[in-house]
Design an enzyme around this catalytic site. Structure first.
Site, mmCIF file in Angstrom:
data_model
loop_
_atom_site.group_PDB
_atom_site.id
_atom_site.type_symbol
_atom_site.label_atom_id
_atom_site.label_comp_id
_atom_site.label_asym_id
_atom_site.label_seq_id
_atom_site.Cartn_x
_atom_site.Cartn_y
_atom_site.Cartn_z
ATOM 1 N N ALA A 20 0.827 -1.210 0.000
ATOM 2 C CA ALA A 20 0.000 0.000 0.000
ATOM 3 C C ALA A 20 0.861 1.259 0.000
ATOM 4 O O ALA A 20 0.583 2.226 -0.723
ATOM 5 C CB ALA A 20 -0.942 -0.003 1.200
ATOM 6 N N TYR A 21 1.907 1.252 0.813
ATOM 7 C CA TYR A 21 2.805 2.404 0.877
ATOM 8 C C TYR A 21 3.528 2.605 -0.453
ATOM 9 O O TYR A 21 3.598 3.735 -0.972
ATOM 10 C CB TYR A 21 3.811 2.190 2.002
ATOM 11 N N ALA A 22 4.063 1.518 -1.016
ATOM 12 C CA ALA A 22 4.781 1.623 -2.282
ATOM 13 C C ALA A 22 3.855 2.101 -3.401
ATOM 14 O O ALA A 22 4.254 2.894 -4.257
ATOM 15 C CB ALA A 22 5.406 0.280 -2.646
#
Length: 245
Positions: A153-155
């Site tokens: 999700a962060y990437a």
């Protein structure tokens, strides 16, 4: 080469980690700095005191950068206190980690709201209000290359930041405003260290040729370059990770 004296910078996420180090470095280079925070006024005030005690100019300003009204108020502070805006350093972001199959979609939505919508909003305002000869500096992550588990999700949010930045650089044709993205590797900040065991941190630190984590001061060398003399560097993602990827 651009003279940094009398330039004004907004640093989002300036109350800690890379943001705080960026604010201190740009102030040392002669810029007036608006140190943004969202929830940690004390840390922002500490950064402002460190700058002003050294003879620099700085003020703190709070707000949720994913809220357009709050972000607009941040630019208003820069114009009211220092007369304008020349540099945006957008470090603010969040990094909850979870395997994709276990990630709560509310958390996913919050990551995208802060990291993607927040970037879109502050960049939009910067286009409207940064002066000729200015610089917009967004932050991605070397995780996009390293691709470890739990970072999906962060990437994804930071991949979006890179694309926004690259397209915006082309949309600003003829404006003399650069747009670039810095993609740090693992860096010893509270955001990175939170929730990790000493063993895991040591393992990650050993993955680059220097066999250590980056320090915020390593990353801000690139910030200072892009905020000042780097007028021919535009529409780029610069990986600052000690050779980790």
């Amino acid at each position: 080469m651009t003279d940094t004296i009398d330039r004004v910078a907004i640093v989002t996420g300036g109350s800690g980690g890379i943001g705080r180090a960026s604010a201190l470095r740009l102030a040392a280079d002669g810029m007036a700095v608006v140190v943004h925070y969202n929830g940690n006024r004390e840390r922002a005030d500490e950064a402002v005191r460190a700058i002003t005690d050294a003879g620099g100019r700085a003020v703190a300003a709070g707000g949720d950068i994913s809220d357009e009204a709050a972000a607009t108020a941040l630019f208003d502070v820069a114009e009211r206190e220092f007369g304008g805006v020349d540099v945006l350093v957008h470090t603010a972001g969040i990094m909850p980690l979870s395997p994709l199959a276990q990630l709560d979609l509310d958390v996913f939505d919050r990551i995208q709201r802060v990291n993607v919508r927040g970037t879109f909003i502050v960049d939009k305002l910067a286009v409207q209000r940064v002066r000729t000869g200015g610089a917009i500096i967004n932050f991605s992550t070397s995780i996009i290359r390293l691709r470890p588990p739990a970072y999906a999700a962060y990437a994804a949010s930071k991949a979006a930041v890179e694309v926004i930045s690259l397209i915006l650089a082309r949309e600003l044709r003829g404006k003399d405003i650069t747009v670039n993205t810095i993609a740090p590797g693992p860096t010893a900040t509270p955001l990175f260290l939170h929730g990790k065991s000493e063993e895991l941190i040591a393992q990650i630190a050993n993955n680059n040729p220097y066999q250590r984590l980056g320090e915020p001061e390593d990353i801000v060398e690139a910030v200072a370059f892009l905020a000042g003399p780097a007028r021919w560097v535009n529409g780029q993602t610069i990986f600052v990770n000690g050779g980790a990827a």
